[in-house]
Design an enzyme around this catalytic site. Structure first.
Site, short mmCIF file in Angstrom:
data_model
loop_
_atom_site.label_atom_id
_atom_site.label_comp_id
_atom_site.label_asym_id
_atom_site.label_seq_id
_atom_site.Cartn_x
_atom_site.Cartn_y
_atom_site.Cartn_z
N TRP A 198 -8.21 104.98 59.92
CA TRP A 198 -7.46 105.86 60.81
C TRP A 198 -7.00 107.11 60.08
CZ3 TRP A 198 -3.88 103.63 65.11
CH2 TRP A 198 -4.66 102.90 66.02
N GLY A 211 -8.02 102.67 55.40
CA GLY A 211 -7.98 104.11 55.54
C GLY A 211 -8.80 104.69 56.68
N LYS A 250 -0.96 99.28 67.93
CA LYS A 250 -1.78 98.14 68.38
C LYS A 250 -0.86 97.02 68.85
CE LYS A 250 -4.50 95.90 65.42
NZ LYS A 250 -5.80 95.73 64.74
N ASP A 273 6.27 98.49 51.42
CA ASP A 273 6.74 98.02 52.73
C ASP A 273 7.71 99.06 53.28
OD1 ASP A 273 7.95 96.77 54.88
OD2 ASP A 273 8.21 94.85 53.87
N ASP A 288 -2.10 100.64 63.30
CA ASP A 288 -3.12 99.65 63.65
C ASP A 288 -2.79 98.32 62.97
OD1 ASP A 288 -5.46 99.01 65.07
OD2 ASP A 288 -6.72 99.27 63.30
N ASP A 316 1.01 101.47 53.15
CA ASP A 316 0.51 100.09 53.33
C ASP A 316 0.98 99.25 52.16
OD1 ASP A 316 -2.09 98.88 55.18
OD2 ASP A 316 -1.33 97.69 53.53
#
Length: 218
Positions: free
Chosen positions: A62, A60, A160, A96, A120, A80
């Site tokens: 971000w 958490g 990322k 998902d 990320d 997530d």
């Protein structure tokens, strides 16, 4: 070196990491918060009242920064596979997002689209580059596909990436999707890490040639 030895070295680096100590002192859930804070300082991605999607959000860090920056008029939708403790101003879905049921639940929370999609995410690294790099690229492609679906015309995507095979092709793909593509390596990224961040802004209309690209990529 044994797995135990590697774990001991990682723990020693972790507890001595200034960003880890700073995160603990300031109440952030992870050192990754400072990566987003630095990127936002230079690129102004988190604007008051914005709608933000955080892919692969746990634990958490971000989402926490995003909720602070966009304020009470904005909203953060986080997703997530892992569970994530509640955060003020953050709506969390566990699952998902590449699965239809989870995707539908997210889209139901985004009737007006999103101003920023950020990720990320990283795969569970094996240390074998020929395995890890394709897995990392796949996660970026998932984030890009989702962003193309939900971003408002002036929205942005922050993801990322890891330098390696396929990096140039990935940047070229971003160049076909966005009018502006930026590469960032925040100070909070460890020097030895191959990670960097791509920002795509000003999403371009999907032309027939772009649609063909997506078919080839899938």
């Amino acid at each position: 070196m044994s797995r135990r030895g590697n774990t001991r070295r990682w723990l020693q680096r972790h507890v001595s990491d200034p960003y880890v100590r700073q995160a603990q002192a300031q109440g952030y859930r992870s050192r990754a918060s400072f990566k987003l804070l630095e990127i936002d300082q230079s690129d102004r991605l988190l604007t008051p009242g914005a709608t933000v999607v955080d892919l692969g959000a746990a634990p958490g860090g971000w989402s926490q920064v995003a909720a602070e920056r966009i304020g009470p008029r904005g909203r953060v939708v986080a997703v997530d596979l892992l569970d994530m403790g509640p955060l003020p101003g953050v709506e969390f879905i566990q699952g998902d997002f590449s699965e239809q049921a989870v995707l539908d639940a997210m889209l139901a929370l985004l009737p007006d689209g999103a101003d920023l999609v950020m990720s990320d995410m990283a795969p569970n690294l094996t240390g074998v580059r020929d395995v890890d790099q394709p897995a990392a690229l796949y996660l970026v492609e998932l984030a890009l596909d989702f962003a193309v679906r939900v971003l408002n015309p002036r929205g942005a995507l922050l993801v990322k990436c890891f330098e390696g095979a396929g990096s140039q092709e990935l940047r070229a793909l971003f160049g076909r999707r966005f009018g502006q593509v930026l590469v960032r390596k925040p100070d909070a990224s460890r020097d030895r890490s191959r990670e960097h961040y791509l920002i795509g802004r000003a999403m371009l209309p999907i032309t027939p040639s772009h649609s063909a690209d997506r078919s080839e990529e899938s």
